[in-house]
Design a protein around this motif. Sequence first.
Motif, short mmCIF file in Angstrom:
data_model
loop_
_atom_site.label_atom_id
_atom_site.label_comp_id
_atom_site.label_asym_id
_atom_site.label_seq_id
_atom_site.Cartn_x
_atom_site.Cartn_y
_atom_site.Cartn_z
N ASN A 172 137.08 139.64 85.02
CA ASN A 172 137.63 139.66 83.67
C ASN A 172 136.52 139.60 82.62
O ASN A 172 136.55 140.33 81.62
N GLU A 173 135.53 138.75 82.86
CA GLU A 173 134.41 138.64 81.93
C GLU A 173 133.62 139.95 81.88
O GLU A 173 133.24 140.42 80.80
N ILE A 174 133.40 140.57 83.03
CA ILE A 174 132.67 141.84 83.08
C ILE A 174 133.42 142.91 82.30
O ILE A 174 132.82 143.65 81.50
N GLY B 204 130.80 146.69 74.76
CA GLY B 204 129.53 147.41 74.74
C GLY B 204 128.33 146.57 75.16
O GLY B 204 127.20 146.99 74.99
N GLN B 205 128.58 145.41 75.73
CA GLN B 205 127.50 144.52 76.16
C GLN B 205 127.22 144.76 77.65
O GLN B 205 127.48 143.92 78.51
N ARG C 47 124.36 145.20 79.44
CA ARG C 47 123.35 144.41 80.15
C ARG C 47 123.88 143.01 80.48
O ARG C 47 123.57 142.47 81.54
N GLU C 48 124.68 142.46 79.60
CA GLU C 48 125.29 141.16 79.87
C GLU C 48 126.30 141.27 81.02
O GLU C 48 126.37 140.40 81.89
N ALA C 49 127.05 142.38 81.03
CA ALA C 49 127.99 142.63 82.12
C ALA C 49 127.24 142.76 83.44
O ALA C 49 127.69 142.25 84.48
N ALA C 50 126.09 143.41 83.41
CA ALA C 50 125.27 143.56 84.61
C ALA C 50 124.83 142.20 85.14
O ALA C 50 124.88 141.95 86.34
N ALA C 51 124.41 141.34 84.23
CA ALA C 51 123.94 140.02 84.65
C ALA C 51 125.06 139.22 85.31
O ALA C 51 124.86 138.58 86.35
N VAL C 52 126.25 139.25 84.74
CA VAL C 52 127.39 138.53 85.31
C VAL C 52 127.75 139.13 86.67
O VAL C 52 128.00 138.40 87.64
#
Length: 142
Positions: free
Chosen positions: A48-50, A57-58, A60-65
């Motif tokens: 859900n967070e991803i 549009g975030q 890189r943040e989605a990648a980290a999670v």
Amino acid sequence: MKTLLFGLLALLVGSAHAADDARVLAPMPAAAEANLRSEMRASLLALNEILALVAAGQLREAAAVAERELGVSAMGKHRSQPFTARPGPHMPPSMHAIGIDGHRAASEFARVAASGDREQTVAALPTLTAACVACHLGYRLR
């Protein structure tokens, strides 16, 4: 009242469906089952967070999670626990393989999302859930 009715309907439908459930039973010790269920709930939260991060549009943040919570980096969470609390060793080999494939797919998604390419990231989203869907359609704990 609506919530109660929906709950009762879900219970009735679930009970009828359980009798016809053709998925492979993957019994495991109670501690391993509890850990697996907890991990699956955490995975839903991560998914859900991803999705929210990709929508915003975030990437890189989605990648980290994705990597931290679902990827290869997330494997072995229960390694230090007693054997009876570790889900992996109690899974049928094909079920375990699906789980490993899911971790690898999440790492690949993370690699794509980290590139910042929105179109490729959106195209890669189904890879995040493909193993989840395959496992839940093929296996059950109860």
